[in-house]
Design an enzyme around this catalytic site. Structure first.
Site, PDB file in Angstrom:
ATOM      1  N   GLU A 312       0.837  -1.308  -0.175  1.00 54.61           N
ATOM      2  CA  GLU A 312      -0.047   0.016   0.089  1.00 54.61           C
ATOM      3  C   GLU A 312       0.975   1.415  -0.031  1.00 54.61           C
ATOM      4  OE1 GLU A 312      -0.792  -1.786   4.378  1.00 54.61           O
ATOM      5  OE2 GLU A 312      -0.166  -2.502   2.341  1.00 54.61           O
ATOM      6  N   GLN A 313       2.064   1.302   0.456  1.00 56.30           N
ATOM      7  CA  GLN A 313       3.095   2.529   0.406  1.00 56.30           C
ATOM      8  C   GLN A 313       3.202   2.904  -0.937  1.00 56.30           C
ATOM      9  OE1 GLN A 313       3.042   0.009   2.703  1.00 56.30           O
ATOM     10  NE2 GLN A 313       2.959   1.100   4.799  1.00 56.30           N
TER      11      GLN A 313
END
Length: 502
Positions: A312-313
């Site tokens: 997700e980063q």
């Protein structure tokens, strides 16, 4: 900069836990001013993926009585002090998914009327299940259920942003920022745009002040028009306490020979090994924190094709780094903004996701966001699981004291855990079994001794590990009756082919 932050301001922290793009030098200055003068106070703090080292930095800079009155957070475990303030009703505590927070900032910056999305339906963010409120002081409705085009959706309401604290690697004389040596791009652009277009200010921390313009222009991650003040902090580290590593920033190509990843052990190995069997060639894959981050090592060891990995980063296809460095990867093939990554997840881009599991109930609901006395976090969990084509949850059958042995391909329960993780009803719905069933989502729940699956009727026991007695090891330890798959039903009614070796 610190003296400009006024009482009652809304402050957005961009970044991610473990020091990823964390503007902590600026946050520390604000903290020191509060400790010396008692101002600024009554702040509203907003963050998507949690910020800090888990003790003193990031969110903890603001975890002083009177300094904040409200926190809207996607990841609370990076500050025990802030968790305590929430637990003791010293602040208005809210938790929402990281993707909802970050993309809401983008919508605020774009001047649109908040975020309208399916993400969070039938979870803790849904007003019918709490609306993200986590204590008695949190009374305002931040989210509403709406109907649009005949569909039920959630509306995350917009708010004015007064200050955004962001970080880059370097700034040039025009105030442009580059993140070229950072592990990720995070939500820097969205946070800065939300503050700037709300009439607020953007404070940027960088390691280097460049004498000339950043080239090529595509290397600029945040144009100077957004930035009000720049703080150069030469001692800035890439992650918490770690010097800059170009293999993590994506500046180095993958070497022809890479060291083997450390294999998980014990309970983590048993769960991750079974989960890894769900991998198929050519899939877009997401691995969550905890037990799932051991799956790539097992796949590498057993020659299983992992596919295209995402986190997700923002990194793609990198070697996952665990523990406090989760969110960073080594040798990524691409890095996009986390807001763009969440858009990809929201649209169903993930083929299979492997996530942790705190609690599981008969409806197939999973809780990872509120365990024990503290708010934990959803992080990107909701955004990832809600539209992934297949979800494999990974967690122990029980907690606190569970000991298992694994010999000769068989599992033996040495000591059962004293805290059940499979419960009648989860405390907090981070994953909705009801919604997953309605959408026809493929869902498995993998433990060290049993695998459950989600059917149109709810939870069903699909398989048990060799060495585990079906009745004594599984069924008698569940708080509710669970249907059996046809193969297990045959086993239950016939000769026992699997024996409990305790």
């Amino acid at each position: 900069m610190a003296h400009e932050v006024f009482d009652g301001a809304v402050v957005v922290l961009s970044g991610s836990g473990g020091g990823l793009q964390e503007a902590d030098h600026i946050a520390e200055a604000i903290e020191q001013r509060f400790l010396a003068t008692g101002h600024p106070r009554d702040l509203t703090l907003v963050h998507g993926l949690g910020i800090g080292d888990g003790t003193t930095t990031g969110i903890s800079r603001f975890a002083h009585q009177g300094m904040v009155k409200r926190v809207i957070g996607g990841h609370w475990t990076w500050s025990r002090r802030m968790q305590q303030l929430a637990r003791e009703n010293e602040i208005d505590a809210y938790t929402l998914s990281a993707g909802a927070i970050q993309t809401l900032l983008r919508e605020i910056g774009a001047g649109r009327h908040g975020l309208v999305t399916h993400i969070g339906l039938h979870t803790f963010a849904d007003p019918r299940h709490g609306g993200g409120r986590c204590n008695a002081r949190a009374t305002e409705e931040l989210v509403e259920v709406i109907q649009l085009g005949g569909k039920e959706l959630l509306w995350y309401k917009p708010f004015k942003v007064d200050f955004a604290l962001v970080r880059g690697t370097a700034a040039d004389p025009q105030g442009n920022l580059t993140s070229r040596d950072e592990p990720a791009d995070m939500d820097v652009f969205a946070a800065a745009m939300a503050a700037h277009n709300s009439g607020g200010k953007v404070f940027a921390q960088v390691r280097d002040a460049l004498p000339d313009a950043i080239t090529p222009a595509r290397a600029v991650s945040l144009p100077g028009v957004f930035v009000d003040s720049i703080c150069r902090f030469a001692a800035q580290t890439q992650t918490t306490g770690a010097a800059y590593d170009l293999s993590i920033s994506g500046a180095l190509a993958v070497p022809p020979v890479r060291a083997a990843s450390a294999m998980p052990e014990g309970l983590r190995y048993l769960i991750a090994h079974r989960a890894a069997q769900e991998l198929r060639p050519g899939l877009c894959v997401n691995f969550g924190f905890g037990v799932p981050d051991g799956i790539p090592a097992i796949a590498q060891h057993e020659g299983l094709e992992i596919g295209w990995t995402t986190i997700e980063q923002g990194p793609h296809n990198g070697e996952l780094l665990g523990e406090h460095l989760f969110g960073a990867t080594r040798y990524p093939s691409a890095i996009v903004k986390s807001t763009e990554q969440f858009d990809f997840f929201s649209g169903g881009g993930i083929d299979i996701a492997f996530l942790g599991m705190g609690e599981l109930d008969a409806e197939g609901n999973v809780n990872v966001s509120w365990l024990g006395e503290n708010i934990v976090d959803p992080g990107g969990f909701v955004d990832i699981t809600q539209k992934a084509k297949k979800v494999v949850f990974c967690g122990a059958f029980e907690a606190k004291g569970l000991e298992v042995a694994h010999t000769g391909g068989q599992v033996r329960i040495v000591q059962p855990g004293s805290v059940p993780k499979i419960v009648r009803e989860v405390r907090h719905i981070t994953f909705s079994g009801k919604r997953a069933r309605a959408d026809g989502q493929d869902v498995l729940y993998v433990t060290e001794r049993a695998v459950f699956e989600l059917t149109s009727e709810g939870l069903r026991l699909r398989e048990i590990a060799l060495g585990i007695d079906l009745e004594r090891g599984v069924l008698s330890r569940l708080p509710f009756a669970v249907p059996l798959s046809p193969a297990l039903a045959q086993l239950a009614n016939g000769p026992r082919a699997m024996q409990d070796l305790r």
